[in-house]
Write an enzyme that holds these catalytic residues in place. Structure first.
Site, PDB file in Angstrom:
ATOM      1  N   SER A  23      19.413 -11.189 -33.773  1.00 39.91           N
ATOM      2  CA  SER A  23      20.773 -11.784 -33.760  1.00 39.91           C
ATOM      3  C   SER A  23      21.839 -10.876 -34.461  1.00 39.91           C
ATOM      4  O   SER A  23      22.012 -11.067 -34.997  1.00 39.91           O
ATOM      5  CB  SER A  23      20.968 -13.681 -34.340  1.00 39.91           C
TER       6      SER A  23
HETATM    7  C1  GSF Z   1      27.755 -17.060 -33.123  1.00 40.09           C
HETATM    8  C2  GSF Z   1      26.492 -17.500 -33.451  1.00 40.09           C
HETATM    9  C3  GSF Z   1      25.359 -18.129 -32.693  1.00 40.09           C
HETATM   10  O1  GSF Z   1      25.941 -18.011 -31.163  1.00 40.09           O
HETATM   11  C4  GSF Z   1      27.792 -15.943 -35.552  1.00 40.09           C
HETATM   12  O2  GSF Z   1      28.018 -16.547 -36.294  1.00 40.09           O
HETATM   13  O3  GSF Z   1      29.621 -15.367 -35.501  1.00 40.09           O
HETATM   14  N1  GSF Z   1      29.935 -17.595 -33.569  1.00 40.09           N
HETATM   15  C5  GSF Z   1      28.766 -17.049 -34.008  1.00 40.09           C
HETATM   16  N2  GSF Z   1      24.039 -17.671 -32.877  1.00 40.09           N
HETATM   17  C6  GSF Z   1      23.068 -17.536 -31.559  1.00 40.09           C
HETATM   18  C7  GSF Z   1      22.661 -16.522 -31.874  1.00 40.09           C
HETATM   19  S1  GSF Z   1      22.444 -15.306 -31.264  1.00 40.09           S
HETATM   20  O4  GSF Z   1      22.798 -15.500 -29.657  1.00 40.09           O
HETATM   21  O5  GSF Z   1      22.813 -14.335 -32.200  1.00 40.09           O
HETATM   22  C8  GSF Z   1      22.453 -19.055 -32.008  1.00 40.09           C
HETATM   23  O6  GSF Z   1      22.080 -19.342 -33.120  1.00 40.09           O
HETATM   24  N3  GSF Z   1      22.453 -19.761 -30.432  1.00 40.09           N
HETATM   25  C9  GSF Z   1      20.941 -20.868 -31.187  1.00 40.09           C
HETATM   26  C10 GSF Z   1      22.142 -22.260 -30.253  1.00 40.09           C
HETATM   27  O7  GSF Z   1      21.218 -22.957 -30.404  1.00 40.09           O
HETATM   28  O8  GSF Z   1      22.830 -21.669 -30.416  1.00 40.09           O
END
Ligand code: GSF
Length: 222
Positions: free
Chosen positions: A12
């Site tokens: 991630s």
């Molecule tokens: C994005 C976090 C995110 O969407 C940040 O922390 O900077 N703006 C936030 N993380 C995704 C994983 S990834 O695409 O890196 C996540 O945790 N997705 C799982 C879900 O259930 O949304």
């Protein structure tokens, strides 16, 4: 010093942005791996920590903070022995904040998430040309930001570099970065690669991301 726990997975990009910040600040922490493919982030225990069920999440003394940008600003403000990575000077900070919002609202949302969500959760393999163009536009913006300066928000390393480098080194899984065209961006990545903690905190996980994306053979419609 209180105990810090980071919930995440190396593939991630925002998790890697936090790992870079923790390493730059030389902060010890526990790392708890969250299996996104197994939907572990949707478990009642995780949702209690972070109702938005995203990684990264930082735990400190029973408090949970999420969104990598908020975590990084907090870590530097609380634990940094200087304001170097997140300047207190309001004008300098405004530039860093602009870059952080650019990462959040454009690079991550438009470039990464608009593809990864459909690809990994809904098995979509062909993406409209606009998705490709959005990534090229992001590369163009980053190249422009780096005009006459060594780092993304000026001439010193900040948390904006950590956020944007973790995303850009992942976006290359979708659209290769043309090193001849994006000369400043390529030099900036090389500059960051010199950081002693870069390999462990970003390069390794960026490789994991590539290994997940490449075998999907995604394409863009013409
Ligand atoms: C994005 C976090 C995110 O969407 C940040 O922390 O900077 N703006 C936030 N993380 C995704 C994983 S990834 O695409 O890196 C996540 O945790 N997705 C799982 C879900 O259930 O949304």
């Amino acid at each position: 010093m209180v105990k810090l726990t980071l919930y995440g997975v190396d593939a991630s990009p925002p998790v890697r942005a936090v790992k870079l910040t923790l390493a730059a600040l030389n902060l010890p922490y526990d790392y708890v791996n969250v299996n996104l493919a197994g939907k572990e982030q949707l478990s009642p225990e995780y949702v209690k920590k972070n109702p938005q069920h995203t990684v990264p999440t930082l735990e400190e003394d029973g408090h949970f903070i999420w969104d990598s940008h908020a975590i990084n600003a907090y870590l530097v403000s609380k634990y940094g022995d200087s304001d170097r990575l997140y300047p207190k000077d309001l004008l300098q900070r405004a530039v860093v904040d602009q870059r952080l919002h650019f990462e959040s609202g454009v690079v991550f949302a438009d470039g990464l998430r608009s593809i990864t969500k459909s690809l990994l959760f809904f098995n979509q393999k062909v993406f409209p040309k606009e998705r490709y163009q959005a990534i090229v536009e992001i590369y163009d913006f980053v190249e422009t930001f780096l005009k006459d300066q060594d780092y993304i928000a000026g001439n010193q390393l900040t948390i904006a570099d950590f956020s944007i480098v973790s995303s850009i080194t992942s976006l290359v899984a979708f659209v290769e970065l043309d090193h001849a065209k994006y000369v400043r961006t390529s030099a900036w990545i090389k500059r960051l690669e010199q950081l002693p903690y870069y390999q462990e905190a970003n390069a390794k996980g960026a490789q994991d991301f590539l290994s997940i994306i490449k075998p999907t053979n995604l394409s863009f419609s013409s």
